[in-house]
Scaffold this motif. Structure first.
Motif, PDB file in Angstrom:
ATOM      1  N   ASP A 155       0.819  -1.217   0.000  1.00 15.73           N
ATOM      2  CA  ASP A 155       0.000   0.000   0.000  1.00 15.73           C
ATOM      3  C   ASP A 155       0.852   1.267   0.000  1.00 15.73           C
ATOM      4  O   ASP A 155       0.603   2.208   0.764  1.00 15.73           O
ATOM      5  CB  ASP A 155      -0.970   0.025   1.193  1.00 15.73           C
ATOM      6  CG  ASP A 155      -1.953  -1.126   1.171  1.00 15.73           C
ATOM      7  OD1 ASP A 155      -2.415  -1.488   0.075  1.00 15.73           O
ATOM      8  OD2 ASP A 155      -2.245  -1.677   2.250  1.00 15.73           O
ATOM      9  N   GLU A 200       9.756   4.440   4.769  1.00 16.31           N
ATOM     10  CA  GLU A 200       9.214   5.292   5.834  1.00 16.31           C
ATOM     11  C   GLU A 200       8.649   4.457   6.984  1.00 16.31           C
ATOM     12  O   GLU A 200       8.931   4.729   8.153  1.00 16.31           O
ATOM     13  CB  GLU A 200       8.133   6.211   5.270  1.00 16.31           C
ATOM     14  CG  GLU A 200       7.609   7.205   6.278  1.00 16.31           C
ATOM     15  CD  GLU A 200       6.565   8.145   5.694  1.00 16.31           C
ATOM     16  OE1 GLU A 200       5.587   8.432   6.399  1.00 16.31           O
ATOM     17  OE2 GLU A 200       6.736   8.578   4.528  1.00 16.31           O
ATOM     18  N   ALA A 201       7.871   3.448   6.659  1.00 16.55           N
ATOM     19  CA  ALA A 201       7.272   2.610   7.711  1.00 16.55           C
ATOM     20  C   ALA A 201       8.352   1.866   8.497  1.00 16.55           C
ATOM     21  O   ALA A 201       8.255   1.731   9.719  1.00 16.55           O
ATOM     22  CB  ALA A 201       6.280   1.628   7.099  1.00 16.55           C
ATOM     23  N   ASP A 251      10.181   4.235  10.930  1.00 16.92           N
ATOM     24  CA  ASP A 251       9.361   4.594  12.094  1.00 16.92           C
ATOM     25  C   ASP A 251       9.116   3.421  13.041  1.00 16.92           C
ATOM     26  O   ASP A 251       8.616   3.621  14.144  1.00 16.92           O
ATOM     27  CB  ASP A 251       8.000   5.136  11.636  1.00 16.92           C
ATOM     28  CG  ASP A 251       8.116   6.465  10.906  1.00 16.92           C
ATOM     29  OD1 ASP A 251       9.185   7.114  11.004  1.00 16.92           O
ATOM     30  OD2 ASP A 251       7.150   6.839  10.222  1.00 16.92           O
ATOM     31  N   SER A 252       9.466   2.190  12.630  1.00 18.39           N
ATOM     32  CA  SER A 252       9.088   0.993  13.391  1.00 18.39           C
ATOM     33  C   SER A 252      10.062   0.608  14.493  1.00 18.39           C
ATOM     34  O   SER A 252       9.696  -0.124  15.412  1.00 18.39           O
ATOM     35  CB  SER A 252       8.945  -0.200  12.449  1.00 18.39           C
ATOM     36  OG  SER A 252      10.242  -0.644  12.034  1.00 18.39           O
ATOM     37  N   ARG A 288       2.214  -7.721   9.227  1.00 18.18           N
ATOM     38  CA  ARG A 288       1.953  -6.333   9.624  1.00 18.18           C
ATOM     39  C   ARG A 288       2.022  -6.173  11.138  1.00 18.18           C
ATOM     40  O   ARG A 288       1.546  -7.028  11.891  1.00 18.18           O
ATOM     41  CB  ARG A 288       0.583  -5.887   9.130  1.00 18.18           C
ATOM     42  CG  ARG A 288       0.503  -5.830   7.608  1.00 18.18           C
ATOM     43  CD  ARG A 288      -0.836  -5.273   7.116  1.00 18.18           C
ATOM     44  NE  ARG A 288      -0.912  -5.309   5.677  1.00 18.18           N
ATOM     45  CZ  ARG A 288      -0.453  -4.360   4.865  1.00 18.18           C
ATOM     46  NH1 ARG A 288       0.102  -3.285   5.374  1.00 18.18           N
ATOM     47  NH2 ARG A 288      -0.556  -4.471   3.561  1.00 18.18           N
ATOM     48  N   ARG A 289       2.642  -5.042  11.533  1.00 21.47           N
ATOM     49  CA  ARG A 289       2.706  -4.622  12.935  1.00 21.47           C
ATOM     50  C   ARG A 289       2.528  -3.121  12.932  1.00 21.47           C
ATOM     51  O   ARG A 289       3.399  -2.399  12.471  1.00 21.47           O
ATOM     52  CB  ARG A 289       4.050  -5.007  13.551  1.00 21.47           C
ATOM     53  CG  ARG A 289       4.151  -4.634  15.030  1.00 21.47           C
ATOM     54  CD  ARG A 289       5.499  -4.960  15.593  1.00 21.47           C
ATOM     55  NE  ARG A 289       6.433  -3.892  15.228  1.00 21.47           N
ATOM     56  CZ  ARG A 289       7.731  -3.926  15.461  1.00 21.47           C
ATOM     57  NH1 ARG A 289       8.283  -4.993  15.999  1.00 21.47           N
ATOM     58  NH2 ARG A 289       8.491  -2.903  15.123  1.00 21.47           N
ATOM     59  N   GLU A 290       1.373  -2.674  13.391  1.00 17.08           N
ATOM     60  CA  GLU A 290       1.016  -1.258  13.350  1.00 17.08           C
ATOM     61  C   GLU A 290       1.172  -0.745  11.917  1.00 17.08           C
ATOM     62  O   GLU A 290       0.584  -1.307  11.006  1.00 17.08           O
ATOM     63  CB  GLU A 290       1.854  -0.466  14.371  1.00 17.08           C
ATOM     64  CG  GLU A 290       1.597  -0.904  15.800  1.00 17.08           C
ATOM     65  CD  GLU A 290       2.565  -0.321  16.790  1.00 17.08           C
ATOM     66  OE1 GLU A 290       3.484   0.439  16.410  1.00 17.08           O
ATOM     67  OE2 GLU A 290       2.411  -0.623  17.991  1.00 17.08           O
ATOM     68  N   ARG A 291       1.994   0.288  11.668  1.00 19.17           N
ATOM     69  CA  ARG A 291       2.146   0.841  10.300  1.00 19.17           C
ATOM     70  C   ARG A 291       3.130   0.050   9.444  1.00 19.17           C
ATOM     71  O   ARG A 291       3.197   0.250   8.244  1.00 19.17           O
ATOM     72  CB  ARG A 291       2.624   2.296  10.376  1.00 19.17           C
ATOM     73  CG  ARG A 291       1.563   3.258  10.864  1.00 19.17           C
ATOM     74  CD  ARG A 291       1.988   4.718  10.708  1.00 19.17           C
ATOM     75  NE  ARG A 291       2.461   5.010   9.358  1.00 19.17           N
ATOM     76  CZ  ARG A 291       3.672   5.513   9.077  1.00 19.17           C
ATOM     77  NH1 ARG A 291       4.543   5.769  10.020  1.00 19.17           N
ATOM     78  NH2 ARG A 291       4.008   5.761   7.834  1.00 19.17           N
ATOM     79  N   LEU A 292       3.910  -0.803  10.069  1.00 15.79           N
ATOM     80  CA  LEU A 292       4.944  -1.550   9.343  1.00 15.79           C
ATOM     81  C   LEU A 292       4.354  -2.781   8.657  1.00 15.79           C
ATOM     82  O   LEU A 292       3.619  -3.544   9.268  1.00 15.79           O
ATOM     83  CB  LEU A 292       6.055  -2.000  10.292  1.00 15.79           C
ATOM     84  CG  LEU A 292       7.146  -2.875   9.670  1.00 15.79           C
ATOM     85  CD1 LEU A 292       7.908  -2.109   8.584  1.00 15.79           C
ATOM     86  CD2 LEU A 292       8.096  -3.372  10.743  1.00 15.79           C
TER      87      LEU A 292
END
Length: 182
Positions: free
Chosen positions: A68, A99-100, A103-104, A158-162
């Motif tokens: 995505d 980016e994801a 931030d992870s 997937r883990r949160e936004r990552l």
């Protein structure tokens, strides 16, 4: 590196496959357990990981869609051989959007010869998405493994936004070893 759309395979769910692969192939393609653990068992603890390439690269269009993110996005790409008793059994390509990932707090650069699968399966915060399969394009494989019509599977953890997209291509030596074990 750009990948023409005509080369992009159709990643399909089990319900979309026609014809359906053999029961033995489906057992490996659609098993939701850790592939690392299954390969370790099949090889009688002769499992190892050989890193081939990793770094920040432009993601393929099919990877961007699965994660995505916009086409042409940069991401961390890790390509390895999963080996059984020294033989390359599986070519694995794992990708995460830049980016994801930044931030992870997850540092994929430190994996070295450790299995990403073990990391993903040991962290209960990761949820695994549906498995999809295709015949992987031969030109996407390392030169020494470029066979056509090889089965591959992928799923997104997937883990949160990552999101970490993991694709695994089953090489001929794997199918030989799996057949010998039965």
């Amino acid at each position: 590196m750009s990948f023409p759309a005509s080369q992009t395979p159709d990643w399909l769910s089990r319900d979309q496959l026609q014809p359906v692969p053999s029961a033995a192939a489906c057992d490996w393609l659609f098993d939701e357990r850790s592939l690392t653990r299954r390969l370790t068992e099949l090889s009688d603890d002769g499992f190892s990981v050989t890193p081939l390439r990793e770094g920040w690269l432009e993601l393929r269009d099919d990877e961007c869609a699965a994660l995505d993110v916009p086409p042409g996005s940069l991401g961390w790409v890790r390509e390895v051989y999963l080996r059984g008793n020294g033989q390359p059994w599986v070519f694995a390509r794992s990708v995460a959007a830049r980016e994801a990932l930044a931030d992870s707090g997850l540092d994929l650069q430190q994996l070295g010869s450790r299995s990403l699968g073990e990391l993903l399966f040991s962290d209960r915060a990761f949820a695994r998405g549906a498995l999809q399969v295709c015949h992987y394009p031969a030109n996407w494989l390392p030169v020494d493994s470029q066979h056509s019509q090889l089965w591959a599977r992928r799923s997104c953890f997937r883990r949160e936004r990552l999101a970490v997209l993991v694709a695994e291509v089953f090489l001929p030596a794997f199918w030989h070893a799996a057949a010998q074990a039965n």
